[in-house]
Design a protein around this motif. Structure first.
Motif, mmCIF file in Angstrom:
data_model
loop_
_atom_site.group_PDB
_atom_site.id
_atom_site.type_symbol
_atom_site.label_atom_id
_atom_site.label_comp_id
_atom_site.label_asym_id
_atom_site.label_seq_id
_atom_site.Cartn_x
_atom_site.Cartn_y
_atom_site.Cartn_z
ATOM 1 N N PRO A 97 17.301 21.769 1.233
ATOM 2 C CA PRO A 97 15.976 22.332 1.007
ATOM 3 C C PRO A 97 14.940 21.583 1.824
ATOM 4 O O PRO A 97 15.149 20.440 2.223
ATOM 5 C CB PRO A 97 15.744 22.106 -0.498
ATOM 6 N N ASP A 98 13.817 22.240 2.105
ATOM 7 C CA ASP A 98 12.665 21.531 2.634
ATOM 8 C C ASP A 98 12.222 20.610 1.510
ATOM 9 O O ASP A 98 11.705 21.059 0.487
ATOM 10 C CB ASP A 98 11.575 22.531 3.002
ATOM 11 N N VAL A 99 12.445 19.312 1.658
ATOM 12 C CA VAL A 99 12.384 18.410 0.506
ATOM 13 C C VAL A 99 10.992 18.310 -0.108
ATOM 14 O O VAL A 99 10.851 18.370 -1.336
ATOM 15 C CB VAL A 99 12.956 17.018 0.859
ATOM 16 N N PRO A 100 9.908 18.136 0.667
ATOM 17 C CA PRO A 100 8.592 18.123 0.024
ATOM 18 C C PRO A 100 8.311 19.405 -0.769
ATOM 19 O O PRO A 100 7.798 19.353 -1.893
ATOM 20 C CB PRO A 100 7.620 17.961 1.200
ATOM 21 N N ALA A 101 8.673 20.549 -0.177
ATOM 22 C CA ALA A 101 8.462 21.815 -0.887
ATOM 23 C C ALA A 101 9.325 21.881 -2.142
ATOM 24 O O ALA A 101 8.887 22.384 -3.187
ATOM 25 C CB ALA A 101 8.768 22.989 0.033
ATOM 26 N N TRP A 102 10.563 21.361 -2.050
ATOM 27 C CA TRP A 102 11.438 21.371 -3.225
ATOM 28 C C TRP A 102 10.853 20.504 -4.338
ATOM 29 O O TRP A 102 10.869 20.891 -5.515
ATOM 30 C CB TRP A 102 12.828 20.862 -2.840
ATOM 31 N N ILE A 103 10.329 19.326 -3.997
ATOM 32 C CA ILE A 103 9.733 18.443 -5.009
ATOM 33 C C ILE A 103 8.560 19.137 -5.694
ATOM 34 O O ILE A 103 8.435 19.115 -6.927
ATOM 35 C CB ILE A 103 9.303 17.111 -4.374
ATOM 36 N N GLU A 104 7.702 19.762 -4.897
ATOM 37 C CA GLU A 104 6.553 20.461 -5.485
ATOM 38 C C GLU A 104 7.022 21.623 -6.362
ATOM 39 O O GLU A 104 6.425 21.898 -7.415
ATOM 40 C CB GLU A 104 5.618 20.945 -4.390
ATOM 41 N N PHE A 105 8.086 22.302 -5.936
ATOM 42 C CA PHE A 105 8.636 23.401 -6.721
ATOM 43 C C PHE A 105 9.156 22.892 -8.061
ATOM 44 O O PHE A 105 8.884 23.476 -9.122
ATOM 45 C CB PHE A 105 9.756 24.069 -5.922
ATOM 46 N N GLU A 106 9.906 21.778 -8.031
ATOM 47 C CA GLU A 106 10.456 21.214 -9.262
ATOM 48 C C GLU A 106 9.352 20.775 -10.220
ATOM 49 O O GLU A 106 9.415 21.037 -11.422
ATOM 50 C CB GLU A 106 11.357 20.015 -8.920
ATOM 51 N N LEU A 107 8.339 20.102 -9.699
ATOM 52 C CA LEU A 107 7.237 19.647 -10.551
ATOM 53 C C LEU A 107 6.442 20.835 -11.083
ATOM 54 O O LEU A 107 5.995 20.827 -12.236
ATOM 55 C CB LEU A 107 6.319 18.705 -9.776
ATOM 56 N N GLY A 108 6.275 21.845 -10.240
ATOM 57 C CA GLY A 108 5.485 23.004 -10.652
ATOM 58 C C GLY A 108 6.094 23.767 -11.802
ATOM 59 O O GLY A 108 5.372 24.393 -12.585
ATOM 60 N N ARG A 109 7.427 23.718 -11.929
ATOM 61 C CA ARG A 109 8.049 24.458 -13.035
ATOM 62 C C ARG A 109 8.392 23.578 -14.227
ATOM 63 O O ARG A 109 8.925 24.058 -15.223
ATOM 64 C CB ARG A 109 9.299 25.199 -12.543
ATOM 65 N N ALA A 110 8.067 22.279 -14.115
ATOM 66 C CA ALA A 110 8.289 21.373 -15.244
ATOM 67 C C ALA A 110 7.096 21.437 -16.201
ATOM 68 O O ALA A 110 5.984 21.766 -15.800
ATOM 69 C CB ALA A 110 8.473 19.944 -14.739
ATOM 70 N N GLU A 111 7.348 21.119 -17.462
ATOM 71 C CA GLU A 111 6.277 21.130 -18.451
ATOM 72 C C GLU A 111 5.194 20.131 -18.060
ATOM 73 O O GLU A 111 5.469 18.952 -17.824
ATOM 74 C CB GLU A 111 6.822 20.774 -19.830
ATOM 75 N N GLY A 112 3.962 20.617 -17.981
ATOM 76 C CA GLY A 112 2.858 19.760 -17.579
ATOM 77 C C GLY A 112 2.925 19.326 -16.128
ATOM 78 O O GLY A 112 2.224 18.404 -15.714
ATOM 79 N N CYS A 113 3.763 19.988 -15.345
ATOM 80 C CA CYS A 113 3.965 19.626 -13.923
ATOM 81 C C CYS A 113 4.348 18.164 -13.790
ATOM 82 O O CYS A 113 3.957 17.483 -12.835
ATOM 83 C CB CYS A 113 2.705 19.919 -13.109
ATOM 84 N N ARG A 114 5.165 17.667 -14.726
ATOM 85 C CA ARG A 114 5.495 16.238 -14.788
ATOM 86 C C ARG A 114 6.998 16.046 -14.970
ATOM 87 O O ARG A 114 7.634 16.736 -15.757
ATOM 88 C CB ARG A 114 4.765 15.607 -15.966
ATOM 89 N N LEU A 115 7.555 15.092 -14.202
ATOM 90 C CA LEU A 115 8.938 14.670 -14.379
ATOM 91 C C LEU A 115 9.001 13.160 -14.176
ATOM 92 O O LEU A 115 8.200 12.596 -13.423
ATOM 93 C CB LEU A 115 9.867 15.334 -13.353
ATOM 94 N N SER A 116 9.944 12.533 -14.840
ATOM 95 C CA SER A 116 10.154 11.117 -14.544
ATOM 96 C C SER A 116 10.754 11.008 -13.145
ATOM 97 O O SER A 116 11.464 11.905 -12.686
ATOM 98 C CB SER A 116 11.099 10.477 -15.564
ATOM 99 N N LEU A 117 10.446 9.915 -12.469
ATOM 100 C CA LEU A 117 10.978 9.717 -11.124
ATOM 101 C C LEU A 117 12.503 9.689 -11.147
ATOM 102 O O LEU A 117 13.162 10.217 -10.250
ATOM 103 C CB LEU A 117 10.422 8.414 -10.539
ATOM 104 N N ALA A 118 13.069 9.113 -12.212
ATOM 105 C CA ALA A 118 14.527 9.042 -12.330
ATOM 106 C C ALA A 118 15.134 10.433 -12.435
ATOM 107 O O ALA A 118 16.147 10.738 -11.795
ATOM 108 C CB ALA A 118 14.915 8.186 -13.527
#
Length: 258
Positions: A97-118
């Protein structure tokens, strides 16, 4: 209904003897990306049987991609990758994946746009994203103010609170945020920081953090002082990501290409 549609679009028959050895997810992603990130029924019917892949192999992968939001199945039966997963071939020839876009995608669909770094790192590993590309993407997003580190979590900037006093924002930036700023700064200094350059570099990093936190040109001195203290703390205890060059006393960022 969805599973039947996916089976229809993939339209696969037979199973070649070599198919069991293939990474089916990688093959599906590769096929989609080589066809502008979308496959029609007729395209799928031509592609996958030639690769020796059967419905029992590919349909679960496609279903998982749809369930995870990585792809959508349109009403007219076109399987389409989400923008975050529609990427070019990486330098080493591997499809990621385009990694920056993938990270933003993952955070965008997480509750509160938040995930632990781990958790975010585990998800990246599960997607086959290399640690180097993941770290580089985090630094890129942090440098552009797209991510807000908060303790051990990473929050998408679009969901991060913009209210609160300057000191609250300085505190919320978290030590992972300060470590990312230091690493990014050293990357721009050919991966090392000489003792003679430290004072100037610290002031530059203070300005960078203040800008990311939108503290404004008249940022309170106590907020700037706290930012400086956090950066100095990182430089004093940089951790395993750094080496100390004994002859020069330079702080050297590992796994960094000058």
């Amino acid at each position: 209904m969805l599973k039947r549609c996916i089976a229809t679009i993939l339209g696969l028959t037979g199973l070649a003897s070599g198919a069991a050895a293939q990474d089916v997810r990688a093959v599906v992603l590769d096929a989609l990306r080589r066809h502008d990130c979308a496959l029609t029924v007729s395209q799928a019917e031509a592609i996958f049987p030639a690769l020796g892949l059967g419905t029992d192999q590919v349909a679960p992968i496609a279903q998982a991609m749809v369930d995870a939001g990585e792809a959508v199945l349109t009403e007219d039966g076109v399987l389409t990758l989400s923008p975050a997963f529609c990427a070019a071939t990486s330098a080493d020839g591997q499809i990621e994946p385009d990694v920056p876009a993938w990270i933003e995608f993952e955070l965008g669909r997480a509750e509160g746009c938040r995930l632990s770094l781990a958790e975010l790192a585990r998800n990246a590993e599960a997607q086959g994203i290399s640690a180097d590309r993941f770290d580089a993407a985090l630094l890129d997003l942090a440098s552009r103010g797209r991510l807000v580190p908060e303790g051990s979590d990473v929050v998408h900037r679009d969901c991060a609170p913009t209210t609160g006093g300057s000191m609250a924002r300085v505190e919320a930036f978290g030590m992972p945020g300060y470590r990312a700023v230091v690493a990014l700064h050293l990357t721009g200094r050919r991966c090392r920081l000489a003792p003679a350059d430290r004072a100037t570099a610290v002031q530059e990093m203070v300005s960078e953090v203040a800008a990311q936190l939108d503290l404004g040109e008249s940022a309170p001195p106590e907020a700037l002082g706290e930012i400086q203290a956090r950066i100095e703390e990182v430089l004093e205890n940089p951790g395993a990501a750094y080496d100390l060059d004994s002859p020069t006393g330079d702080l050297v960022l590992k796994y960094c290409s000058p």
